[in-house]
Design a protein around this motif. Sequence first.
Motif, PDB file in Angstrom:
ATOM      1  N   THR A 172      36.102  33.399  40.401  1.00  0.00           N
ATOM      2  CA  THR A 172      35.535  34.647  41.385  1.00  0.00           C
ATOM      3  C   THR A 172      36.327  34.521  42.861  1.00  0.00           C
ATOM      4  OG1 THR A 172      34.675  32.236  42.490  1.00  0.00           O
ATOM      5  CG2 THR A 172      33.339  33.331  41.261  1.00  0.00           C
ATOM      6  N   PHE A 173      37.168  34.147  42.883  1.00  0.00           N
ATOM      7  CA  PHE A 173      38.239  33.603  43.736  1.00  0.00           C
ATOM      8  C   PHE A 173      39.102  35.157  43.803  1.00  0.00           C
ATOM      9  CE2 PHE A 173      37.499  29.530  44.882  1.00  0.00           C
ATOM     10  CZ  PHE A 173      37.490  29.402  45.681  1.00  0.00           C
ATOM     11  N   LYS A 174      39.064  35.552  42.239  1.00  0.00           N
ATOM     12  CA  LYS A 174      40.292  36.732  42.046  1.00  0.00           C
ATOM     13  C   LYS A 174      39.868  38.060  42.579  1.00  0.00           C
ATOM     14  CE  LYS A 174      42.158  39.774  38.508  1.00  0.00           C
ATOM     15  NZ  LYS A 174      43.283  38.963  38.642  1.00  0.00           N
ATOM     16  N   ALA A 175      38.148  38.066  42.919  1.00  0.00           N
ATOM     17  CA  ALA A 175      37.538  39.801  43.712  1.00  0.00           C
ATOM     18  C   ALA A 175      38.083  39.231  45.510  1.00  0.00           C
ATOM     19  CB  ALA A 175      36.593  39.564  43.693  1.00  0.00           C
ATOM     20  N   GLY A 176      37.935  37.978  45.548  1.00  0.00           N
ATOM     21  CA  GLY A 176      38.143  37.929  46.897  1.00  0.00           C
ATOM     22  C   GLY A 176      39.590  38.456  47.951  1.00  0.00           C
ATOM     23  N   TRP A 177      40.803  37.586  46.794  1.00  0.00           N
ATOM     24  CA  TRP A 177      41.981  37.970  46.614  1.00  0.00           C
ATOM     25  C   TRP A 177      42.229  39.431  47.084  1.00  0.00           C
ATOM     26  CZ3 TRP A 177      44.656  35.057  49.399  1.00  0.00           C
ATOM     27  CH2 TRP A 177      44.770  33.522  50.062  1.00  0.00           C
ATOM     28  N   LEU A 178      41.368  40.094  46.654  1.00  0.00           N
ATOM     29  CA  LEU A 178      41.464  41.611  45.684  1.00  0.00           C
ATOM     30  C   LEU A 178      41.427  42.222  47.078  1.00  0.00           C
ATOM     31  CD1 LEU A 178      41.415  41.568  42.251  1.00  0.00           C
ATOM     32  CD2 LEU A 178      43.650  42.034  43.887  1.00  0.00           C
ATOM     33  N   ALA A 179      39.595  41.762  47.377  1.00  0.00           N
ATOM     34  CA  ALA A 179      39.375  42.464  48.809  1.00  0.00           C
ATOM     35  C   ALA A 179      39.562  42.649  49.231  1.00  0.00           C
ATOM     36  CB  ALA A 179      38.016  41.996  48.425  1.00  0.00           C
ATOM     37  N   LEU A 180      40.884  41.112  49.258  1.00  0.00           N
ATOM     38  CA  LEU A 180      41.240  41.048  50.965  1.00  0.00           C
ATOM     39  C   LEU A 180      43.058  42.331  50.891  1.00  0.00           C
ATOM     40  CD1 LEU A 180      41.885  39.785  53.974  1.00  0.00           C
ATOM     41  CD2 LEU A 180      42.976  37.577  52.271  1.00  0.00           C
ATOM     42  N   GLY A 181      43.148  42.182  50.147  1.00  0.00           N
ATOM     43  CA  GLY A 181      44.939  42.513  49.519  1.00  0.00           C
ATOM     44  C   GLY A 181      44.139  44.303  50.386  1.00  0.00           C
ATOM     45  N   ALA A 182      42.946  44.610  49.326  1.00  0.00           N
ATOM     46  CA  ALA A 182      42.905  45.905  49.903  1.00  0.00           C
ATOM     47  C   ALA A 182      42.540  46.533  51.583  1.00  0.00           C
ATOM     48  CB  ALA A 182      41.822  46.483  49.064  1.00  0.00           C
ATOM     49  N   THR A 183      41.502  45.464  51.479  1.00  0.00           N
ATOM     50  CA  THR A 183      41.625  45.560  53.172  1.00  0.00           C
ATOM     51  C   THR A 183      42.702  45.241  54.286  1.00  0.00           C
ATOM     52  OG1 THR A 183      39.650  44.471  52.738  1.00  0.00           O
ATOM     53  CG2 THR A 183      39.884  45.048  54.952  1.00  0.00           C
TER      54      THR A 183
END
Length: 302
Positions: free
Chosen positions: A42-53
């Motif tokens: 689940t951390f993968k989606a969190g890092w991707l979301a933080l990177g996109a933001t």
Amino acid sequence: MQGTVDGFSYGAVTPVAAFLMACLGGALGLRCTTRSLRHRDTFKAGWLALGATSIGTGIWTMHFIAMIGFSVRQAPISYDRPITFASLGVAILMVGIGIFIVGYRGATTLTLVTGGTITGLGVATMHYLGMAGMRLHGDIQYDTLTVALSVIIAVVAATAALWAAVSVHGFLASLGASIVMGLAVSGMHYTAMAAVDVRLHGTPAADGGDSATSLLLPLLIGPGVFLLLAAVVVMFDPLLVMGEPDWQQPRGRAAFRHGAPGVPAPRRAPAYGEPANWSSARPAARTGRRAAHRGTYRSQDW
């Protein structure tokens, strides 16, 4: 009446500040995307979301810092807040789509082209939607060829940034990639601004005032604080800077435990009373008892 457009009202201050914000957002986005590639949970989606933001916020902040230096000498400029914040949402959403495609599908040619096109169109949409929120006593017109060139620059820059996110490793390499990304995004912005032509209505105002500056500066506080907080999160994750040791990586652990082609299996040093070719995979006590009863040790095995 033709308006006199000035994109550098404060000299080099706004271009340099805009470039630095683009580099900051790009660096954070690239490092977060790199970190997400090490996760399968689940951390993968969190890092991707933080990177996109981070990338979307950095590009949006860069745009409006540069717009502080934009003025029309005969007319004051203001901005529509709902449209201005809508451009921020579009930037984060479309950059996120591109990053999630590459993050979950891998760095194939198809995914890079697809994700880069979506991300680049998102950057261009953010720019022109932000320009649509500009309010002045006149009409803004664009040169079609210059607009098309700015969109191409945005798509190429976004594709290169996504490739760097999944291919470039190490702190210095990522820093260089973020600088290139900042240059590309800033180049796209000022190329798009070169397409602007202002036609004023009626009699020009005596003084354009500072209405745009006084409005944009408060709007930039929130995104600026977010970028600083994202930078703190990245700084307190040492693996983003130093990298993960090979023996801690999943492949490294699997190879260590189960062996890999061309890699010798780990050997356990024999204890006192054990033969040299004793298999470390067997429980020592059980194997020792069986071998002792059989009495099958050979002299060369000791």
